[in-house]
Design an enzyme around this catalytic site. Structure first.
Site, PDB file in Angstrom:
ATOM      1  NE  ARG A   1       1.693  10.748  10.779  1.00 16.88           N
ATOM      2  CZ  ARG A   1       1.221   9.619  10.292  1.00 16.88           C
ATOM      3  NH1 ARG A   1       0.239   9.009  10.887  1.00 16.88           N
ATOM      4  NH2 ARG A   1       1.740   9.081   9.192  1.00 16.88           N
ATOM      5  N   PRO A   2       2.765  16.682  11.164  1.00 12.83           N
ATOM      6  CG  PRO A   2       4.759  17.590  11.970  1.00 12.83           C
ATOM      7  CD  PRO A   2       3.754  16.501  12.238  1.00 12.83           C
TER       8      PRO A   2
ATOM      9  CG  ASP B   1       3.821   1.395   9.455  1.00 11.73           C
ATOM     10  OD1 ASP B   1       3.521   2.253  10.304  1.00 11.73           O
ATOM     11  OD2 ASP B   1       3.863   1.642   8.230  1.00 11.73           O
TER      12      ASP B   1
ATOM     13  NE  ARG C   1      -6.584   4.265   6.311  1.00 15.05           N
ATOM     14  CZ  ARG C   1      -5.677   5.064   6.822  1.00 15.05           C
ATOM     15  NH1 ARG C   1      -5.701   5.346   8.100  1.00 15.05           N
ATOM     16  NH2 ARG C   1      -4.739   5.593   6.084  1.00 15.05           N
TER      17      ARG C   1
ATOM     18  CE  LYS D   1      -1.487   1.565   4.206  1.00 14.94           C
ATOM     19  NZ  LYS D   1      -1.123   2.972   4.408  1.00 14.94           N
ATOM     20  CG  ASN D   2       2.698   2.694   3.461  1.00 17.04           C
ATOM     21  OD1 ASN D   2       1.498   2.980   3.333  1.00 17.04           O
ATOM     22  ND2 ASN D   2       3.271   2.600   4.649  1.00 17.04           N
TER      23      ASN D   2
ATOM     24  CB  CYS E   1      -3.895  11.240  12.415  1.00 18.73           C
ATOM     25  SG  CYS E   1      -2.318  10.455  12.650  1.00 18.73           S
TER      26      CYS E   1
HETATM   27  C1  UD1 Z   1       5.024   6.784   6.379  1.00 19.63           C
HETATM   28  C2  UD1 Z   1       4.138   5.595   6.200  1.00 19.63           C
HETATM   29  C3  UD1 Z   1       3.643   5.105   7.555  1.00 19.63           C
HETATM   30  C4  UD1 Z   1       4.799   4.875   8.519  1.00 19.63           C
HETATM   31  C5  UD1 Z   1       5.720   6.098   8.563  1.00 19.63           C
HETATM   32  C6  UD1 Z   1       6.984   5.838   9.352  1.00 19.63           C
HETATM   33  C7  UD1 Z   1       3.136   5.984   4.027  1.00 19.63           C
HETATM   34  C8  UD1 Z   1       1.925   6.319   3.245  1.00 19.63           C
HETATM   35  N1  UD1 Z   1       3.019   5.956   5.370  1.00 19.63           N
HETATM   36  O1  UD1 Z   1       4.239   7.810   6.941  1.00 19.63           O
HETATM   37  O2  UD1 Z   1       2.933   3.885   7.348  1.00 19.63           O
HETATM   38  O3  UD1 Z   1       4.290   4.648   9.802  1.00 19.63           O
HETATM   39  O4  UD1 Z   1       6.122   6.472   7.240  1.00 19.63           O
HETATM   40  O5  UD1 Z   1       7.661   4.749   8.838  1.00 19.63           O
HETATM   41  O6  UD1 Z   1       4.177   5.697   3.482  1.00 19.63           O
HETATM   42  N2  UD1 Z   1       7.444  14.604  10.392  1.00 19.63           N
HETATM   43  C9  UD1 Z   1       7.621  15.945  10.627  1.00 19.63           C
HETATM   44  N3  UD1 Z   1       7.463  16.829   9.580  1.00 19.63           N
HETATM   45  C10 UD1 Z   1       7.134  16.424   8.326  1.00 19.63           C
HETATM   46  C11 UD1 Z   1       6.960  15.061   8.086  1.00 19.63           C
HETATM   47  C12 UD1 Z   1       7.127  14.157   9.149  1.00 19.63           C
HETATM   48  O7  UD1 Z   1       7.906  16.348  11.751  1.00 19.63           O
HETATM   49  O8  UD1 Z   1       7.010  17.287   7.425  1.00 19.63           O
HETATM   50  C13 UD1 Z   1       7.599  13.632  11.506  1.00 19.63           C
HETATM   51  C14 UD1 Z   1       6.327  12.850  11.809  1.00 19.63           C
HETATM   52  O9  UD1 Z   1       5.476  13.564  12.670  1.00 19.63           O
HETATM   53  C15 UD1 Z   1       6.876  11.595  12.432  1.00 19.63           C
HETATM   54  C16 UD1 Z   1       8.195  11.376  11.680  1.00 19.63           C
HETATM   55  O10 UD1 Z   1       8.529  12.637  11.103  1.00 19.63           O
HETATM   56  O11 UD1 Z   1       7.154  11.780  13.792  1.00 19.63           O
HETATM   57  C17 UD1 Z   1       8.146  10.345  10.594  1.00 19.63           C
HETATM   58  O12 UD1 Z   1       7.032  10.589   9.774  1.00 19.63           O
HETATM   59  P1  UD1 Z   1       7.006  10.234   8.249  1.00 19.63           P
HETATM   60  O13 UD1 Z   1       8.155   9.373   7.872  1.00 19.63           O
HETATM   61  O14 UD1 Z   1       6.787  11.478   7.455  1.00 19.63           O
HETATM   62  O15 UD1 Z   1       5.681   9.357   8.155  1.00 19.63           O
HETATM   63  P2  UD1 Z   1       4.751   9.319   6.917  1.00 19.63           P
HETATM   64  O16 UD1 Z   1       5.570   9.514   5.697  1.00 19.63           O
HETATM   65  O17 UD1 Z   1       3.564  10.151   7.131  1.00 19.63           O
END
Ligand code: UD1
Length: 434
Positions: free
Chosen positions: A125-126, A309, A401, A22-23, A120
């Site tokens: 989740r910024p 995950d 999902r 999915k990801n 969420c």
């Molecule tokens: C992706 C995966 C999710 C997985 C996560 C971590 C997808 C669709 N989802 O989510 O299943 O749990 O990686 O392996 O691929 N952060 C910031 N600023 C940003 C972006 C992220 O502070 O602009 C922080 C987040 O709050 C979190 C950390 O960075 O604490 C990691 O998040 P991130 O790797 O971005 O997760 P996702 O990409 O949303």
């Protein structure tokens, strides 16, 4: 709302096949925005998030065909005309990964309006790092009325160093960079296999990318990308969930159609906990557990570390292991929603800050439990498979999902699980996670 009814006690025996990731599928679908030609994706999982992304792309004017019958795991996307480059709040609020359209929309259309995802179920989740990167590439970003609006005539290559490792942030900016003018150098990138999968598609579309899958990615922008066909990699989290299912039930399970090379952290932890894991080929892994499992600590990390995950599923296993296992969650601030439900089933878990201490083995007894997010649901399914009696899991839309026909797959290897639909219940919007 659908429920699962699960009677515990059966060891899982046989072969279970893993679906596409999915990801990987989500960013690859967003990548279709980058070209006016057709993009065909194979091995797409039939899960709800994919359908949400289809709706998102269609709402912008894209034509998306999801295959039927033998072609049911294929999707063809055509973004020739994108009349409305907007990701509406109604869709973004149910799936955070919707923000993946931000980069490709600005790169191809020069304009994007994307609703801010907000908080969420598993914490704040910024998307500040996506925004910062696009600004470095010359886009102007304005935030108002809950939306981010990004504009750029043509993005320019830039040197981007991520303050923090972000998976979708790396993917979003990679998609922006492939059409930017000049070279983009990205450092401290996510090394998750899904980034490599996306880069594989982008390269097939004509992009010039080096280093995807490592922490430094270099992109030479091109003026135009063309259509392509790409096969999505197997889902490593679904595969890991089945490996835990085999171990926790004391079964003998063959997990087929997976990619053994990206399951390293999960496999070595299962071995430390006393399961026997054999890699039967690059795409097949066998797991057996014929003696008492023992405690082993985990600490979630970015890839290649132990995936966040898989934390909830591992915690279910830890309830059955002898001794105290420490489970430390480093990626998300509030990802222990499954703990209270596991405790209601009889688990002995204490949470202090980001660490949960699980003492086992605990005798789990079946009860009615509530799924709170995607991986928390998987954890409860695993616990129910070993609980004494019949558990009822509510809100399985979270599971839907990200897991394709999970009840059929588990039933195929001996689990007693059935879906119970409640057609009269009011439809509830799922809370977002992942
Ligand atoms: C992706 C995966 C999710 C997985 C996560 C971590 C997808 C669709 N989802 O989510 O299943 O749990 O990686 O392996 O691929 N952060 C910031 N600023 C940003 C972006 C992220 O502070 O602009 C922080 C987040 O709050 C979190 C950390 O960075 O604490 C990691 O998040 P991130 O790797 O971005 O997760 P996702 O990409 O949303």
């Amino acid at each position: 709302m659908d429920k699962f009814v699960i009677r515990g006690g059966n060891p899982l025996v046989g072969t279970v096949r893993v679906s596409g990731a999915k990801n990987s599928a989500l960013p690859c679908m967003a990548a279709a925005i980058l070209t006016g030609d057709e993009v065909t994706l194979e091995n797409i999982p039939q899960v709800r998030d994919i359908d949400t992304e289809r709706r998102l792309l269609e709402s912008m004017g894209a034509e998306v065909q999801l295959g039927y019958g033998r072609a049911q795991h294929r999707t063809t996307i055509n973004c020739r005309t994108l009349s409305d480059p907007v990701a509406k709040y109604e869709i973004v609020k149910t799936m955070r990964a919707s923000s993946l359209v931000l980069g490709p929309l600005v790169a191809r259309m020069g304009l994007a309006r994307v609703a801010m995802p907000g908080g969420c179920a598993i914490g704040g989740r910024p998307i500040d790092l996506h925004i910062k990167g696009l600004e470095k590439m010359g886009a102007t970003l304005v935030q108002e009325h809950g939306y981010i609006e990004a504009r750029a005539d043509r993005l320019a290559g830039a040197h981007i160093v991520f303050d923090k490792i972000t998976v979708t942030g790396t993917e979003d900016l990679l998609m922006a960079a492939v059409l930017a003018e000049g070279e983009t150098l990205m450092e401290n990138c996510a090394r998750e296999p899904e980034v490599g999968d996306l880069a594989g598609l982008l390269k097939a579309m004509g992009a010039k990318i080096e280093g995807a899958g490592t922490s430094t990615i270099k992109v030479q922008g091109v003026t135009r990308l063309h259509g392509a066909k790409h096969r999505i990699n197997p889902d490593r989290i679904e595969a890991g969930t089945f490996l835990v299912a085999g171990a926790i039930t004391g079964g003998d399970l063959i997990v087929a159609n997976c990619n053994a090379s990206n399951l390293g952290a999960v496999i070595s932890k299962l071995e430390e906990a006393g399961a026997r894991v054999d890699i039967l080929g690059h795409d097949t892994v066998r797991v057996r557990a014929d003696s008492q499992l023992r405690a082993a600590d985990i600490s979630t990390e970015e890839y290649p570390g132990f995936p966040t995950d898989m934390q909830a599923q591992y915690m279910a296993l830890a309830t059955q292991s002898e001794g105290a296992s420490q489970v430390k969650e480093n990626i998300f601030e509030n990802r222990f929603m499954h703990v209270q439900e596991l405790v209601r089933m009889g688990a002995n878990i204490k949470v202090e800050g980001r660490t949960a201490t699980v003492r086992g083995p605990a005798r789990l007894s079946a009860t009615a439990v509530m799924c709170s997010d995607l991986r928390a649901s998987a954890s409860l399914v695993l616990a129910a498979l070993v609980a004494d009696g019949e558990s009822i899991l509510d809100r399985v839309y979270h599971m839907d999902r990200g897991y394709e026909r999970i009840e059929e797959k588990l039933r195929g290897v001996g689990a007693q699980i059935r879906r119970m639909g409640n057609v009269f219940a009011a439809r509830e919007e799922p809370a977002m996670a992942e």
